[in-house]
Motif scaffolding. Structure first.
Motif, PDB file in Angstrom:
ATOM      1  N   ILE A   1       8.008  -3.733  -5.919  1.00  0.00           N
ATOM      2  CA  ILE A   1       9.298  -3.183  -4.902  1.00  0.00           C
ATOM      3  C   ILE A   1      10.444  -4.359  -5.117  1.00  0.00           C
ATOM      4  N   LEU A   2      11.418  -3.918  -5.022  1.00  0.00           N
ATOM      5  CA  LEU A   2      12.796  -4.590  -5.210  1.00  0.00           C
ATOM      6  C   LEU A   2      12.938  -5.717  -4.190  1.00  0.00           C
TER       7      LEU A   2
ATOM      8  N   PHE B   1      -0.412   5.718  -9.593  1.00  0.00           N
ATOM      9  CA  PHE B   1       0.553   4.512  -9.418  1.00  0.00           C
ATOM     10  C   PHE B   1       0.550   4.154 -10.949  1.00  0.00           C
ATOM     11  N   GLY B   2       1.834   3.402 -11.246  1.00  0.00           N
ATOM     12  CA  GLY B   2       2.275   2.972 -12.491  1.00  0.00           C
ATOM     13  C   GLY B   2       2.974   3.914 -13.608  1.00  0.00           C
ATOM     14  N   LEU B   3       3.381   3.058 -14.679  1.00  0.00           N
ATOM     15  CA  LEU B   3       4.220   4.106 -15.466  1.00  0.00           C
ATOM     16  C   LEU B   3       3.833   3.204 -16.948  1.00  0.00           C
TER      17      LEU B   3
ATOM     18  N   CYS C   1      -2.302  -4.450  -9.188  1.00  0.00           N
ATOM     19  CA  CYS C   1      -1.626  -3.406 -10.214  1.00  0.00           C
ATOM     20  C   CYS C   1      -1.054  -4.645 -11.117  1.00  0.00           C
ATOM     21  N   ALA C   2      -0.681  -5.738 -10.657  1.00  0.00           N
ATOM     22  CA  ALA C   2       0.027  -6.804 -11.728  1.00  0.00           C
ATOM     23  C   ALA C   2      -1.101  -7.097 -12.552  1.00  0.00           C
TER      24      ALA C   2
ATOM     25  N   ARG D   1       0.772  -1.240  -0.103  1.00  0.00           N
ATOM     26  CA  ARG D   1       0.017   0.000   0.119  1.00  0.00           C
ATOM     27  C   ARG D   1       0.801   1.205  -0.041  1.00  0.00           C
ATOM     28  N   ASP D   2       1.929   1.222   0.944  1.00  0.00           N
ATOM     29  CA  ASP D   2       2.702   2.474   0.879  1.00  0.00           C
ATOM     30  C   ASP D   2       3.414   2.470  -0.451  1.00  0.00           C
ATOM     31  N   ARG D   3       4.059   1.404  -1.111  1.00  0.00           N
ATOM     32  CA  ARG D   3       4.590   1.653  -2.310  1.00  0.00           C
ATOM     33  C   ARG D   3       3.794   2.142  -3.614  1.00  0.00           C
ATOM     34  N   ILE D   4       2.410   1.741  -3.383  1.00  0.00           N
ATOM     35  CA  ILE D   4       1.397   2.304  -4.448  1.00  0.00           C
ATOM     36  C   ILE D   4       1.304   3.717  -4.070  1.00  0.00           C
ATOM     37  N   ALA D   5       1.044   4.204  -2.986  1.00  0.00           N
ATOM     38  CA  ALA D   5       1.033   5.435  -2.432  1.00  0.00           C
ATOM     39  C   ALA D   5       2.077   6.493  -3.242  1.00  0.00           C
TER      40      ALA D   5
END
Length: 719
Positions: free
Chosen positions: A239-240, A467-469, A284-285, A229-233
């Protein structure tokens, strides 16, 4: 004699002259109580028990007590709930009602005689006003009492933070106790971890198990969910792998073996998905892989349009005809870009400021229509959609309005000029670099087979707020990308296109000194401490924050004198001192007045408002704590708790400014790692006519040496 406070989780024997019940104490010690006192303990209830430990040959250690006191609700969740939910109930009345009825509140409010009982507490003389107020209270309660049982249950399990309790109740509804009992970490993706742990641990502690609550599988998987959740924010979708263990250890407060166990459980429960050197967030995946399959099919020609596109020579002739008939004159580089874009199902048009992207878009649209197709155009921000409409002469919508229109047309709802994304359509998304993964997935889902897609934007800009690219990755695919590199809008060495081009290439640009209202990019050299006052002076020089003057202050920081909070406070206090209208109090220390610029802080797809949407206050209603605003020419009202989603926007961060432009942009330059070439490039290109940099040039020089923001984003999307 010892005393424990326990929450009951098991009652093996009730009545027959003796009662046996057990639970976990505040210090996570299991206590099995035996008492002759006449009580009927229920699961989840809290008791203070006083007595002595004894050993029983058949049952082992037992706590014998005849001093058993059931703990009543403290009211720390219930009283604020009454104040915020029931009309006519303030702090004093809420406390009176709670003291009088306690856990019987719901029963009293819902009973046939509830109005009389409530009125008697409000006013023993049973005045007409008290009866009317009591009637209203009971009516409102009937409509909104679903949260009460949840808050009561949470408080009995040791959760006393009102905002957390209310959020839990709103998300899970009346099934919250049942769902939380099954998995108290069900909300790990919705609540910040410290709050989630404060909810989860007390509930886990009531379970009859020898396992430590901290090692419960639900908590370990919940920590995985929280990390992702923190990563998506922060914009990532992955995450590596080597970065996950220390973050998990910090959240759990546990060592290496617990972290390994958490990761194993995370994989088996689908909380993370293996992506070779990364762990991917599952939702996301799914979206990344779904889009990947569709886009690869479009690139490979697996989808066919109903519009026949001629070869290059015929297209060149069509473009010549456009130049003669419609005045769309193109340079050779632009002609080749049009031909490349029309040559495939999925294409991307990239180019910096001044390279003529809008002219090329217009030529592409006109040509596609001449070939028998239809064009739909959209951008994330309403202002960007309006700009492309004005420059191309064709209707452009926000992405929200486009998708809403497509969905409504599919449901058979009548609409004027319905958007259609069928096999005759070319969908053009402008400012595509700022569209996030969720929005791309909505777009791809709305596109029928054969619908063509053109992404237009500049990969030198910041990645999306969300989020995302996608855009930046696809822009590296030469077969599908048409590039515009030549600047045609010349304004001199200090012009916006030339300066932005230097910044994009990590080169220190030529900046002229600030002289007041002007064109191009200028600079004022002042130390950091003097930046706020200098920004205020420049705003005044350029005409102030009136709508017609179109000024934007774009800063890299939030909580700083030169950042959003400091500058908004400065401008807000100046306005309060010059106007006699009472402001409306919001959150974060905000006060709102008519004509204040405001920014929306979260995505609200239902209302068509997004994180970064810019609006303006039309009117304020202090007695109702309500304000009326306008966003993209549509009026929106915000009241009470809804004001949590608004902040003043005299100054905004560059991330929030993406998709918006202003005639004149002022950029405070303060030392921060957020200041990099993509940030500077995006900020400078928000300006249509004039840009003023305020601060130390040495800070600017250092920023140009840093890595671009999009290169640091961790995602699982590949193509």
């Amino acid at each position: 004699m010892k005393t424990y406070r326990i929450v009951v989780d098991n009652v093996p024997l009730l009545g027959k002259g003796i009662t046996v019940f057990s639970g976990v104490s505040e210090k996570n010690k299991r206590v099995r109580c035996v008492t002759k006192q006449k009580i009927s303990p229920a699961l989840g209830e809290a008791y203070d028990v006083t007595g002595e430990w004894n050993y029983d040959p058949g049952y082992g250690r037992q706590f014998h007590t005849d001093i058993v006191v059931r703990q009543k609700l403290s009211g720390r969740l219930i009283i604020p709930y009454l104040i915020n939910t029931l009309a006519g109930v303030g702090p004093e009345r809420a406390k009176k009602l709670f003291d009088a009825f306690g856990e019987r509140l719901g029963e009293v409010f819902s009973s046939p005689g509830g109005v009389a009982q409530v009125a008697a507490i409000l006013n023993p003389q049973m005045t007409t006003y008290a009866i009317k107020t009591a009637t209203l209270i009971c009516e409102v309660w009937e409509a909104q009492n679903t949260e009460f049982a949840t808050l009561e249950w949470l408080e009995l399990h040791g959760i006393t933070d009102y905002s957390t309790g209310r959020k839990v109740a709103r998300i899970l509804g009346d099934k919250a106790p049942e769902l939380l009992a099954a998995n108290p970490y069900i909300l790990s993706t919705a609540l910040a971890w410290p709050k989630m742990d404060k909810v989860g641990l007390p509930i886990l502690a009531t379970r009859k198990t020898a396992q430590s609550p901290k090692m419960a599988p639900e908590r370990l998987v919940g920590a995985i969910d929280s990390v992702m959740r923190d990563r998506i924010a922060k914009g990532h979708t992955a995450i590596l792998k080597h970065e996950l263990p220390p973050l998990l250890s910090k959240k759990l407060g546990l060592g290496e073996s617990a972290v390994r166990r958490a990761i194993d459980l995370g994989v088996s429960n689908g909380a993370i998905i293996d992506g070779c050197d990364i762990w991917r967030a599952p939702g996301c995946a799914f979206m990344e892989d779904d889009i990947k399959v569709r886009f690869q099919g479009m690139i490979g020609g697996k989808e066919s349009s109903l519009v026949e596109v001629p070869d290059g020579d015929r297209l060149r002739q069509l473009l010549v005809n456009q130049s003669n008939c419609k005045g769309i004159a193109l340079y050779p580089e632009q002609v080749e870009a049009v031909i490349k874009v029309l040559g495939g199902q999925l294409r991307l048009l990239r180019g910096g400021a001044g390279t003529g992207k809008t002219t090329v878009i217009r030529a592409i649209a006109e040509t596609w229509i001449e070939l028998g197709g239809r064009v739909e155009m959209a951008a994330l921000a309403g202002k960007a959609a309006l700009r492309i409409s004005q420059t191309t002469g064709k209707l452009a919508r926000t992405i929200f309005r486009l998708i809403k229109g497509v969905n409504e047309s599919q449901q058979g709802l009548p609409l004027d000029d319905q958007p259609v994304l069928d096999a005759r359509t070319l969908l053009i998304i402008d400012e595509a670099s700022m569209v996030d993964l969720g929005q791309w997935h909505q777009l791809h889902s709305a596109m029928e087979a054969g619908c063509r897609l053109l992404m237009v934007g500049d990969p030198a800009q910041l990645p999306p707020i969300g989020f995302g690219l996608l855009f930046h990755i696809i822009a590296e695919l030469e077969p599908v990308t048409a590039s515009l590199k030549t600047i045609h809008r010349q304004t001199g060495a200090s012009g916006i296109p030339e300066v932005s081009c230097s910044i994009r290439d990590h080169i220190m640009p030529i900046l002229k000194p600030y002289i007041g209202i002007d064109s191009g990019v200028s600079h004022v050299d002042v130390p950091t401490a003097q930046i706020p006052n200098m920004v205020k002076k420049i705003v005044d020089d350029l005409g102030g924050f009136e709508t017609s003057n179109d000024i934007m202050v774009c800063t890299a920081l939030n909580d700083h004198a030169t950042g959003v909070d400091g500058l908004n406070e400065l401008f807000s206090k100046c306005r309060e001192a010059s106007i006699e209208i009472d402001p409306v109090k919001g959150f974060f220390g905000q006060w709102f007045l008519p004509n204040d610029p405001v920014i929306h802080l979260k995505n609200d797809y239902r209302e068509g408002l997004f994180n970064g949407s810019i609006g303006r206050v039309l009117d304020v209603f202090p007695s109702q704590r309500k304000i009326l605003t306008v966003f993209d020419n549509e009026e929106k009202s915000f009241s009470s708790e809804e004001l949590l989603n608004l902040k003043l926007a005299y100054a905004i961060t560059c991330h929030k400014a993406q998709g918006s432009q202003a005639k004149r942009v002022i950029i405070p330059i303060s030392e921060t790692l957020l200041l990099d070439p993509t940030w500077l490039y995006t900020a400078v290109t928000r300006a249509e006519e004039q840009c003023v940099l305020v601060g130390d040039l040495n800070v600017l020089t250092e920023a140009l040496q840093r890595k671009a923001a999009y290169e640091k984003r961790q995602v699982g999307f590949t193509i």
